[in-house]
Scaffold this motif. Structure first.
Motif, PDB file in Angstrom:
ATOM      1  N   HIS A  39       7.034  -3.544 -16.409  1.00 22.81           N
ATOM      2  CA  HIS A  39       8.259  -3.856 -15.900  1.00 22.81           C
ATOM      3  C   HIS A  39       8.588  -5.212 -16.328  1.00 22.81           C
ATOM      4  N   TYR A  40       9.937  -5.627 -16.079  1.00 18.64           N
ATOM      5  CA  TYR A  40       9.825  -6.666 -16.287  1.00 18.64           C
ATOM      6  C   TYR A  40      10.685  -7.894 -14.566  1.00 18.64           C
ATOM      7  N   THR A  41      10.602  -9.233 -15.487  1.00 15.82           N
ATOM      8  CA  THR A  41      10.551  -9.810 -13.803  1.00 15.82           C
ATOM      9  C   THR A  41      10.787 -11.156 -14.338  1.00 15.82           C
ATOM     10  N   ASP A  42      11.259 -11.325 -13.102  1.00 14.06           N
ATOM     11  CA  ASP A  42      12.466 -13.778 -13.423  1.00 14.06           C
ATOM     12  C   ASP A  42      11.335 -14.528 -13.302  1.00 14.06           C
ATOM     13  N   LYS A  43      10.031 -13.754 -13.167  1.00 13.63           N
ATOM     14  CA  LYS A  43       8.614 -14.822 -13.913  1.00 13.63           C
ATOM     15  C   LYS A  43       8.339 -14.783 -14.980  1.00 13.63           C
ATOM     16  N   PRO A  44       8.003 -16.922 -15.760  1.00 12.39           N
ATOM     17  CA  PRO A  44       7.921 -16.430 -17.149  1.00 12.39           C
ATOM     18  C   PRO A  44       6.140 -16.270 -17.404  1.00 12.39           C
ATOM     19  N   GLY A  45       5.841 -15.693 -18.355  1.00 15.05           N
ATOM     20  CA  GLY A  45       5.171 -15.358 -18.575  1.00 15.05           C
ATOM     21  C   GLY A  45       4.735 -13.385 -18.931  1.00 15.05           C
ATOM     22  N   ALA A  46       3.617 -13.218 -19.163  1.00  9.66           N
ATOM     23  CA  ALA A  46       3.508 -11.929 -19.177  1.00  9.66           C
ATOM     24  C   ALA A  46       1.534 -11.394 -18.178  1.00  9.66           C
ATOM     25  N   ARG A  47       1.654 -11.054 -17.655  1.00  8.54           N
ATOM     26  CA  ARG A  47       0.892 -10.409 -16.835  1.00  8.54           C
ATOM     27  C   ARG A  47       0.379  -8.992 -16.907  1.00  8.54           C
ATOM     28  N   LEU A  48      -1.523  -8.813 -17.080  1.00  4.36           N
ATOM     29  CA  LEU A  48      -1.424  -7.146 -17.238  1.00  4.36           C
ATOM     30  C   LEU A  48      -2.369  -7.085 -15.789  1.00  4.36           C
ATOM     31  N   HIS A  49      -1.829  -5.772 -15.169  1.00  6.28           N
ATOM     32  CA  HIS A  49      -2.458  -5.226 -13.777  1.00  6.28           C
ATOM     33  C   HIS A  49      -3.049  -4.198 -14.247  1.00  6.28           C
ATOM     34  N   ILE A  50      -4.456  -3.822 -14.342  1.00  6.05           N
ATOM     35  CA  ILE A  50      -5.337  -2.817 -14.139  1.00  6.05           C
ATOM     36  C   ILE A  50      -6.354  -2.122 -13.229  1.00  6.05           C
ATOM     37  N   MET A  51      -6.371  -1.223 -13.099  1.00  4.73           N
ATOM     38  CA  MET A  51      -6.911  -0.264 -11.791  1.00  4.73           C
ATOM     39  C   MET A  51      -7.560   0.952 -11.770  1.00  4.73           C
ATOM     40  N   LEU A  52      -8.692   0.416 -11.401  1.00  3.24           N
ATOM     41  CA  LEU A  52      -9.890   2.030 -11.479  1.00  3.24           C
ATOM     42  C   LEU A  52      -9.247   2.907 -10.246  1.00  3.24           C
ATOM     43  N   LYS A  53      -8.309   3.337 -10.048  1.00  2.00           N
ATOM     44  CA  LYS A  53      -8.190   4.018  -9.262  1.00  2.00           C
ATOM     45  C   LYS A  53      -9.078   5.918  -8.884  1.00  2.00           C
ATOM     46  N   GLY A  54      -9.915   6.320  -8.093  1.00  2.00           N
ATOM     47  CA  GLY A  54     -10.760   6.943  -7.681  1.00  2.00           C
ATOM     48  C   GLY A  54      -9.587   7.793  -6.843  1.00  2.00           C
ATOM     49  N   GLY A  55     -10.041   9.065  -7.232  1.00  2.00           N
ATOM     50  CA  GLY A  55      -9.721  11.164  -6.255  1.00  2.00           C
ATOM     51  C   GLY A  55      -9.354  10.560  -5.088  1.00  2.00           C
ATOM     52  N   GLY A  56     -10.477  10.016  -4.546  1.00  2.00           N
ATOM     53  CA  GLY A  56     -10.811   9.942  -3.387  1.00  2.00           C
ATOM     54  C   GLY A  56      -9.395   9.473  -2.357  1.00  2.00           C
ATOM     55  N   SER A  57      -9.089   8.018  -2.822  1.00  5.92           N
ATOM     56  CA  SER A  57      -8.056   7.137  -2.335  1.00  5.92           C
ATOM     57  C   SER A  57      -6.335   7.990  -3.233  1.00  5.92           C
ATOM     58  N   ASP A  58      -6.192   8.344  -4.066  1.00  3.18           N
ATOM     59  CA  ASP A  58      -5.051   9.046  -4.736  1.00  3.18           C
ATOM     60  C   ASP A  58      -4.759  10.211  -4.370  1.00  3.18           C
ATOM     61  N   ASN A  59      -5.596  11.465  -3.591  1.00  5.96           N
ATOM     62  CA  ASN A  59      -5.698  12.683  -3.349  1.00  5.96           C
ATOM     63  C   ASN A  59      -5.073  12.473  -1.417  1.00  5.96           C
ATOM     64  N   ALA A  60      -4.969  10.980  -0.703  1.00  2.87           N
ATOM     65  CA  ALA A  60      -4.628  10.978  -0.048  1.00  2.87           C
ATOM     66  C   ALA A  60      -3.339   9.726   0.374  1.00  2.87           C
ATOM     67  N   SER A  61      -3.055  10.058  -0.715  1.00  3.73           N
ATOM     68  CA  SER A  61      -1.514   9.245  -1.071  1.00  3.73           C
ATOM     69  C   SER A  61      -0.457  10.104  -0.862  1.00  3.73           C
ATOM     70  N   ARG A  62       0.908   9.654  -0.683  1.00  8.10           N
ATOM     71  CA  ARG A  62       1.861  10.772  -0.438  1.00  8.10           C
ATOM     72  C   ARG A  62       2.902   9.930  -0.546  1.00  8.10           C
ATOM     73  N   VAL A  63       4.198  10.554  -0.819  1.00  6.75           N
ATOM     74  CA  VAL A  63       5.778  10.803  -1.316  1.00  6.75           C
ATOM     75  C   VAL A  63       6.349  11.358  -0.018  1.00  6.75           C
TER      76      VAL A  63
END
Length: 280
Positions: free
Chosen positions: A131-155
């Motif tokens: 994603h591009y942002t107006d904030k200077p610099g660069a950041r890397l977001h890393i997440m380890l996402k378990g199956g239980g929490s992702d299975n509980a999500s929805r759109v």
């Protein structure tokens, strides 16, 4: 101009996966400790004590906080003063495979969701986006996402007439139906707006915001508190054994959308919310 290349991303992934697998982020840990101080349900108090104790043991012994060491989500945030050198994600899968092998983490990826449910053997592929942002610099977001929490999500694609109450109802319906399977107390990410394919990402990215940090928009911040109170009023509680702490936080992000649409995504984050943001 700063230059980011594949080596920068891969190095950050290899270094940080073993760390976040065993060290609970400070804001999550402190959120559990604070919740224990205000929780009145005896069983919930016991669960919160155990979660804090588990986090202490995992950190001290360099052991995974949870047996489900998840899928790897990598999100690069790029500012206007940064240029990218080639395919910055080219080495991510190799980095993930190396990190999971060296740290002896459980591999949870299948080769194909429908036609080949055999384990990929190295927890790849990783899932990455930029994603591009107006904030200077660069950041890397890393997440380890378990199956239980992702299975509980929805759109959900609501109609515009559903309005604010429709969003509240969607979140609470999801919590009532799925929170017990997502290892509460939760961090709940809610995205509202954009399009069907983007709103889930919007919700997921809100999980990177530290607990206790409200949205910069006071309208959204007020809505987050309203949702958090409603979620905790369900009484589901830690480990779904009852109590006042079903969630530590609800993080909301809103964006524009089509006049005929009201996209809503709910992405559950479990009590072992393993994530980190690295400044590159």
């Amino acid at each position: 101009m700063k230059t980011i290349n594949s080596y920068d991303i891969s190095s950050a992934v290899v270094l940080n996966i073993p760390h976040i697998a065993s060290v609970l982020p400070k804001d999550i840990y402190e959120g559990l400790v604070e919740a224990r101080k205000t929780e009145t349900n005896e069983r919930a108090q016991f669960v919160l004590d155990q979660l804090v104790k588990n986090a202490d043991i995992a950190r001290e012994d360099h052991m995974p906080i949870c047996q489900d060491t998840g899928t790897v989500w990598v999100c690069l945030e790029v500012g206007p003063d940064v240029e990218l050198d080639g395919d910055v994600f080219a080495g991510v899968d190799a980095a993930v495979a190396s990190a999971y092998k060296s740290a002896r983490l459980r591999k949870s990826l299948v080769r194909d969701a429908l036609f080949d449910r055999g384990n990929s053997g190295d927890n790849t592929p990783a899932f990455h986006e930029m994603h591009y942002t107006d904030k200077p610099g660069a950041r890397l977001h890393i997440m380890l996402k378990g199956g239980g929490s992702d299975n509980a999500s929805r759109v959900v694609m609501l109609t515009p007439s559903a309005g604010k109450q429709g969003v509240i109802d969607t979140v609470l319906e999801c919590v009532h139906e799925k929170a017990a399977n997502a290892c509460p107390p939760l961090i709940i990410g809610v995205g509202v707006g954009t399009t069907f394919d983007k709103v889930a990402s919007l919700a997921k990215r809100t999980l990177m915001r530290p607990v206790g940090t409200p949205n910069r928009d006071p309208r959204v911040a007020e809505f987050e508190q309203e949702l958090l109170q409603a979620v905790n009023a369900t009484g589901i509680g830690p480990a779904a054994l009852g109590g006042n702490t079903t969630a530590l936080a609800v993080h909301v992000a809103t964006r524009p959308c089509h006049i005929a649409a009201l996209p809503v995504a709910v992405n559950m984050g479990c009590s072992a919310m393993r994530r980190i943001t690295v400044e590159l």
